[in-house]
Design a protein around this motif. Structure first.
Motif, mmCIF file in Angstrom:
data_model
loop_
_atom_site.group_PDB
_atom_site.id
_atom_site.type_symbol
_atom_site.label_atom_id
_atom_site.label_comp_id
_atom_site.label_asym_id
_atom_site.label_seq_id
_atom_site.Cartn_x
_atom_site.Cartn_y
_atom_site.Cartn_z
ATOM 1 N N UNK A 139 -58.587 -60.952 -13.537
ATOM 2 C CA UNK A 139 -58.668 -61.150 -12.093
ATOM 3 C C UNK A 139 -58.671 -59.841 -11.337
ATOM 4 N N UNK A 140 -57.807 -58.922 -11.743
ATOM 5 C CA UNK A 140 -57.750 -57.624 -11.064
ATOM 6 C C UNK A 140 -59.037 -56.832 -11.250
ATOM 7 N N UNK A 141 -59.702 -57.024 -12.385
ATOM 8 C CA UNK A 141 -60.935 -56.280 -12.661
ATOM 9 C C UNK A 141 -62.030 -56.568 -11.639
ATOM 10 N N UNK A 142 -61.969 -57.737 -11.011
ATOM 11 C CA UNK A 142 -62.983 -58.064 -10.013
ATOM 12 C C UNK A 142 -62.844 -57.230 -8.749
ATOM 13 N N UNK A 143 -61.725 -56.520 -8.604
ATOM 14 C CA UNK A 143 -61.474 -55.741 -7.402
ATOM 15 C C UNK A 143 -61.757 -54.255 -7.582
ATOM 16 N N UNK A 144 -62.175 -53.859 -8.782
ATOM 17 C CA UNK A 144 -62.464 -52.444 -9.022
ATOM 18 C C UNK A 144 -63.778 -52.061 -8.345
ATOM 19 N N UNK A 145 -63.748 -50.957 -7.595
ATOM 20 C CA UNK A 145 -64.972 -50.511 -6.905
ATOM 21 C C UNK A 145 -65.966 -49.925 -7.905
ATOM 22 N N UNK A 185 -56.856 -42.483 -16.980
ATOM 23 C CA UNK A 185 -58.282 -42.424 -17.324
ATOM 24 C C UNK A 185 -58.941 -43.661 -16.735
ATOM 25 N N UNK A 186 -59.866 -43.501 -15.784
ATOM 26 C CA UNK A 186 -60.457 -44.675 -15.133
ATOM 27 C C UNK A 186 -61.141 -45.617 -16.109
ATOM 28 N N UNK A 196 -55.260 -46.612 -8.833
ATOM 29 C CA UNK A 196 -56.019 -45.822 -7.867
ATOM 30 C C UNK A 196 -57.170 -45.096 -8.543
ATOM 31 N N UNK A 197 -56.900 -44.467 -9.682
ATOM 32 C CA UNK A 197 -57.939 -43.738 -10.402
ATOM 33 C C UNK A 197 -59.013 -44.683 -10.916
ATOM 34 N N UNK A 198 -58.634 -45.910 -11.238
ATOM 35 C CA UNK A 198 -59.603 -46.893 -11.742
ATOM 36 C C UNK A 198 -60.608 -47.304 -10.674
ATOM 37 N N UNK A 248 -42.150 -44.776 -12.871
ATOM 38 C CA UNK A 248 -43.032 -45.830 -13.363
ATOM 39 C C UNK A 248 -44.021 -46.253 -12.290
ATOM 40 N N UNK A 249 -43.524 -46.439 -11.076
ATOM 41 C CA UNK A 249 -44.385 -46.867 -9.976
ATOM 42 C C UNK A 249 -45.483 -45.847 -9.712
ATOM 43 N N UNK A 250 -45.131 -44.582 -9.701
ATOM 44 C CA UNK A 250 -46.122 -43.532 -9.460
ATOM 45 C C UNK A 250 -47.195 -43.539 -10.550
ATOM 46 N N UNK A 251 -46.771 -43.690 -11.799
ATOM 47 C CA UNK A 251 -47.729 -43.690 -12.907
ATOM 48 C C UNK A 251 -48.658 -44.899 -12.830
ATOM 49 N N UNK A 252 -48.112 -46.060 -12.515
ATOM 50 C CA UNK A 252 -48.956 -47.254 -12.449
ATOM 51 C C UNK A 252 -49.875 -47.221 -11.237
ATOM 52 N N UNK A 253 -49.389 -46.710 -10.129
ATOM 53 C CA UNK A 253 -50.266 -46.548 -8.964
ATOM 54 C C UNK A 253 -51.416 -45.607 -9.288
ATOM 55 N N UNK A 254 -51.137 -44.569 -10.054
ATOM 56 C CA UNK A 254 -52.182 -43.639 -10.455
ATOM 57 C C UNK A 254 -53.231 -44.343 -11.320
#
Length: 231
Positions: free
Chosen positions: A225-231, A80-81, A133-135, A124-130
């Motif tokens: 920090x990661x939140x600053x990269x969300x489009x 869920x984004x 990516x969805x975010x 796990x990797x696929x779920x976290x990438x999702x």
């Protein structure tokens, strides 16, 4: 090893799953230094030679055990984004809890050559990438965002696992160990006012709570920090 056919005609009652399950029980109860193919074979009622029909060597067995542990980690079913931080944090907390349940894993993670190809790690990797990516993370950064979270958790949990392993060997609980050590730590910090103040602030605090709060603080800052990269 992930695609190799599972053999063992001579030992139809012995499977790779049984071998890995027993290896995990041995590792969890006695630690990484106690694991040997001969000892594991004795616990299974089989010779070490029988085990080699299912796993090539001890290193391969450890990789299988590590991936089995990764299967305990909780990941979101759907991304869920609007909840990417909560999803990422839940994965992070689950990874930390899993590592602390199996503290021996901290000593082998850097040696696991192809563990990232294991089915549970890939899930796990696929779920976290999702999640990332969805975010709305740029596609080329989703993998880096995931790796950043995993690196933070692994680093923190590795230190915790090492500490808890030493603690278990001492036969003392965490509160007893810290209280016994405190006078020496206080004396050592006399010339360092910031350290002295920090020690005084921690006196009497539940050490488990302190570790959890410290982990949460760092995780929040990583996600900030990661939140600053969300489009």
């Amino acid at each position: 090893m992930w695609t190799r056919p599972r053999g063992g005609r001579e030992q139809p009652a012995l499977s790779r799953d049984q071998i890995v399950a027993e290896a995990l029980r041995l590792l969890d109860s006695e630690g990484i230094d106690a694991l040997s193919m001969r000892k594991l074979g004795n616990r299974l009622g089989a010779g070490a030679t029988s085990l080699y029909r299912h796993v090539a060597n001890k290193d391969e067995l450890i990789e299988l055990a590590v991936d089995e542990i990764y299967g305990e980690i909780e990941v979101p079913d759907t991304a869920d984004p609007a909840r990417w931080r909560e999803d990422a944090a839940r994965c992070a907390h689950s990874l930390r809890a899993t590592m602390l349940r199996h503290p021996w894993i901290a000593s082998v993670l850097g040696q696991m050559g192809l563990s990232y190809l294991g089915p549970n790690y890939m899930r796990i990797s696929e779920a976290m990438l999702s999640v990332f990516t969805t975010a709305g993370f740029p596609p080329e950064e989703a993998d880096q965002a995931m790796a950043t979270v995993i690196a933070y958790v692994t680093g923190m949990a590795t230190s915790e696992a090492a500490w808890l392993t030493v603690l278990a060997r001492s036969g003392q609980n965490e509160e007893e160990w810290i209280e016994r050590l405190y006078p020496a730590a206080e004396q050592a910090a006399q010339a360092y006012p910031h350290l002295r103040e920090g020690l005084a602030g921690q006196r009497g605090k539940n050490p488990r709570t302190a570790r959890e709060e410290g982990f949460q603080y760092g995780l929040d800052r990583v996600l900030d920090g990661l939140a600053t990269r969300v489009n």
